[in-house]
Design an enzyme around this catalytic site. Structure first.
Site, mmCIF file in Angstrom:
data_model
loop_
_atom_site.group_PDB
_atom_site.id
_atom_site.type_symbol
_atom_site.label_atom_id
_atom_site.label_comp_id
_atom_site.label_asym_id
_atom_site.label_seq_id
_atom_site.Cartn_x
_atom_site.Cartn_y
_atom_site.Cartn_z
ATOM 1 N N LYS A 1 0.508 4.887 1.303
ATOM 2 C CA LYS A 1 -0.389 5.557 2.362
ATOM 3 C C LYS A 1 0.473 6.486 3.050
ATOM 4 O O LYS A 1 1.232 6.104 3.542
ATOM 5 C CB LYS A 1 -1.090 4.382 3.181
ATOM 6 C CG LYS A 1 -1.920 5.009 4.228
ATOM 7 C CD LYS A 1 -2.864 3.867 5.096
ATOM 8 C CE LYS A 1 -2.022 3.004 5.860
ATOM 9 N NZ LYS A 1 -2.892 2.112 6.670
ATOM 10 N N LYS B 1 -7.859 2.423 -3.349
ATOM 11 C CA LYS B 1 -8.569 2.322 -1.913
ATOM 12 C C LYS B 1 -8.904 3.783 -1.441
ATOM 13 O O LYS B 1 -8.441 4.575 -1.299
ATOM 14 C CB LYS B 1 -7.351 1.990 -1.140
ATOM 15 C CG LYS B 1 -7.543 1.696 0.555
ATOM 16 C CD LYS B 1 -8.141 0.443 0.519
ATOM 17 C CE LYS B 1 -7.122 -0.629 1.094
ATOM 18 N NZ LYS B 1 -6.460 -0.306 2.358
ATOM 19 N N GLU C 1 -6.076 -8.253 6.188
ATOM 20 C CA GLU C 1 -5.982 -6.701 6.125
ATOM 21 C C GLU C 1 -5.421 -6.074 7.481
ATOM 22 O O GLU C 1 -6.311 -6.363 8.532
ATOM 23 C CB GLU C 1 -6.977 -5.945 5.425
ATOM 24 C CG GLU C 1 -7.441 -6.373 4.094
ATOM 25 C CD GLU C 1 -8.679 -5.604 3.785
ATOM 26 O OE1 GLU C 1 -9.406 -5.848 2.661
ATOM 27 O OE2 GLU C 1 -9.042 -4.484 4.476
ATOM 28 N N SER C 2 -4.551 -5.265 7.498
ATOM 29 C CA SER C 2 -4.270 -4.089 8.514
ATOM 30 C C SER C 2 -3.324 -4.848 9.615
ATOM 31 O O SER C 2 -3.335 -6.050 9.972
ATOM 32 C CB SER C 2 -5.523 -3.514 9.214
ATOM 33 O OG SER C 2 -6.106 -3.032 8.210
ATOM 34 N N GLU D 1 0.938 -1.118 -0.094
ATOM 35 C CA GLU D 1 0.090 0.066 0.082
ATOM 36 C C GLU D 1 0.938 1.411 0.114
ATOM 37 O O GLU D 1 1.876 1.209 0.579
ATOM 38 C CB GLU D 1 -1.019 0.110 1.115
ATOM 39 C CG GLU D 1 -2.040 1.058 1.360
ATOM 40 C CD GLU D 1 -3.246 0.629 1.959
ATOM 41 O OE1 GLU D 1 -4.027 0.016 1.422
ATOM 42 O OE2 GLU D 1 -3.460 0.874 3.269
ATOM 43 N N GLU E 1 -14.642 -5.705 1.684
ATOM 44 C CA GLU E 1 -13.802 -5.805 3.139
ATOM 45 C C GLU E 1 -15.103 -5.942 4.149
ATOM 46 O O GLU E 1 -15.953 -5.405 4.245
ATOM 47 C CB GLU E 1 -13.310 -4.458 3.250
ATOM 48 C CG GLU E 1 -12.754 -4.377 4.516
ATOM 49 C CD GLU E 1 -11.976 -2.858 4.781
ATOM 50 O OE1 GLU E 1 -10.798 -2.794 3.998
ATOM 51 O OE2 GLU E 1 -12.453 -2.330 5.570
ATOM 52 N N ASN F 1 -10.749 -7.178 7.397
ATOM 53 C CA ASN F 1 -9.858 -6.091 8.090
ATOM 54 C C ASN F 1 -9.847 -6.392 9.707
ATOM 55 O O ASN F 1 -10.905 -6.209 10.300
ATOM 56 C CB ASN F 1 -10.699 -4.750 7.885
ATOM 57 C CG ASN F 1 -9.816 -3.352 8.047
ATOM 58 O OD1 ASN F 1 -8.572 -3.891 8.802
ATOM 59 N ND2 ASN F 1 -10.027 -2.332 7.923
HETATM 60 O O1 LIG Z 1 -1.288 -0.026 7.436
HETATM 61 P P1 LIG Z 1 -1.894 -1.409 7.593
HETATM 62 O O2 LIG Z 1 -2.094 -1.568 9.217
HETATM 63 O O3 LIG Z 1 -0.682 -2.387 7.103
HETATM 64 O O4 LIG Z 1 -3.286 -1.589 7.145
HETATM 65 C C1 LIG Z 1 -3.321 -1.561 5.540
HETATM 66 C C2 LIG Z 1 -4.807 -1.416 5.105
HETATM 67 O O5 LIG Z 1 -5.330 -2.577 5.742
HETATM 68 C C3 LIG Z 1 -5.497 -0.404 5.359
HETATM 69 O O6 LIG Z 1 -4.998 0.876 5.085
HETATM 70 C C4 LIG Z 1 -7.043 -0.504 5.365
HETATM 71 C C5 LIG Z 1 -7.796 -1.521 5.065
HETATM 72 N N1 LIG Z 1 -9.087 -1.297 4.815
HETATM 73 C C6 LIG Z 1 -9.054 0.220 4.878
HETATM 74 C C7 LIG Z 1 -10.115 1.024 4.186
HETATM 75 C C8 LIG Z 1 -9.875 2.611 4.045
HETATM 76 C C9 LIG Z 1 -9.050 2.862 4.281
HETATM 77 C C10 LIG Z 1 -7.454 2.008 4.963
HETATM 78 C C11 LIG Z 1 -7.626 0.642 4.891
#
Ligand SMILES: O=P(O)(O)OC[C@@H](O)[C@@H](O)c1c[nH]c2ccccc12
Length: 280
Positions: free
Chosen positions: A74, A134, A234-235, A72, A183, A204
């Site tokens: 970001k 995204k 995710e995340s 990503e 998601e 997520n």
């Molecule tokens: O930075 P991380 O913790 O690796 O997470 C990435 C991604 O999962 C996260 O940016 C995200 C998952 N779903 C979203 C929805 C909107 C904005 C952002 C996200």
């Protein structure tokens, strides 16, 4: 669905979803969905989408690899604030691709995440692997916009959509040749995603209300996702041991942002995430 209609906002906390925020941000007319829609008509976007190179079949690529990585781009997040300046998104995306990432996720939401459609354009021009737009996608217009800007994948957040709108946007994404990453955060949303016909489901681990990460979310929800679906974790993935753990739990792909944008060497970081050994 009417391209400009605002869907029910109640399910997503205002703090997380910029579209539903009551605070107006000065000078944002051009970058807000309604501002953009006034500047570029849907018909114009449809003409641009028709001229764009066809979308790459990301779903098929996710099925091909043992563990795929969506890396990503970001700059900021509501939970962590400023993460990285990313003055050159093309260079970062190129590094991700060189490290072996399967796809690149580009945040295009400006106020909370510091992204833009310019970032999407820049990344699209820099790599030949699939690119995910995204953002909080809730209208037809945004999907056409994603395709016109060369996106191959779009994010559909179940919590932000009614069943009717989810089904509709899922179909439209398919008609535009794009893969929808649908998601979910809990059991009810997972069932809704499956019922809508999602083929790529993203779990997520970040709780939308508290913004805390609960890594067990994936293992709890994965058994509810049919075997034919691509499962994306995710995340909160911080390094190779997390990647290995998710692979061992049945993840087909992982989506990683913070750990990659804050690390020193994105090529190496991607290589290491993909070199993970499945934890026994
Ligand atoms: O930075 P991380 O913790 O690796 O997470 C990435 C991604 O999962 C996260 O940016 C995200 C998952 N779903 C979203 C929805 C909107 C904005 C952002 C996200």
């Amino acid at each position: 669905m009417d391209g400009g209609r605002i869907p029910p906002a109640a399910r997503l906390p205002l703090s997380t979803c910029p579209r539903f925020s009551r605070r107006s941000s000065p000078g944002s007319a051009r970058t807000s969905p309604t501002g953009r829609q006034a500047a570029t008509s849907l018909a114009e976007l449809q003409r641009r989408a028709a001229r764009a190179a066809p979308a790459i079949d990301a779903e098929e690529l996710f099925r091909r690899e043992d563990l795929s990585l969506i890396a990503e781009v970001k700059r900021r997040s509501p939970s962590k604030g400023d993460l990285a300046g990313i003055p050159d998104p093309a260079a970062l995306a190129g590094a991700y691709a060189a490290g072996g990432a399967t796809a690149i996720s580009v945040l295009t939401e400006r106020r909370r995440f510091g992204g833009s459609l310019d970032d999407l354009d820049t990344v699209r021009a820099a790599v030949d692997i699939p690119v995910l737009r995204k953002d909080f996608m809730v209208t037809d217009y945004q999907l056409w916009e994603a395709r016109a800007h060369g996106a191959d994948i779009v994010l559909l957040i179940v919590a932000a959509l009614s069943d009717v709108d989810l089904g509709h946007l899922l179909r439209l994404a398919g008609e535009l040749g794009m893969t929808a990453l649908v998601e979910v955060h809990d059991e009810v949303e997972t069932q809704r995603a499956v019922d809508a016909g999602a083929l790529v489901v993203g779990v997520n681990a970040r709780n939308l209300k508290t913004l805390e990460v609960f890594p067990d979310t994936f293992s709890r929800l994965a058994p509810l996702i049919p075997p034919g679906c691509v499962k994306v974790a995710e995340s909160g993935i911080t390094g190779p041991s997390d990647a290995a753990w998710y692979a061992g739990q049945g993840a087909d792909a992982i989506l990683v942002g913070e750990a990659l944008v804050t690390g020193a060497d994105p090529v190496l970081a991607v290589e290491e995430l993909l070199r993970q050994q499945v934890a026994s």
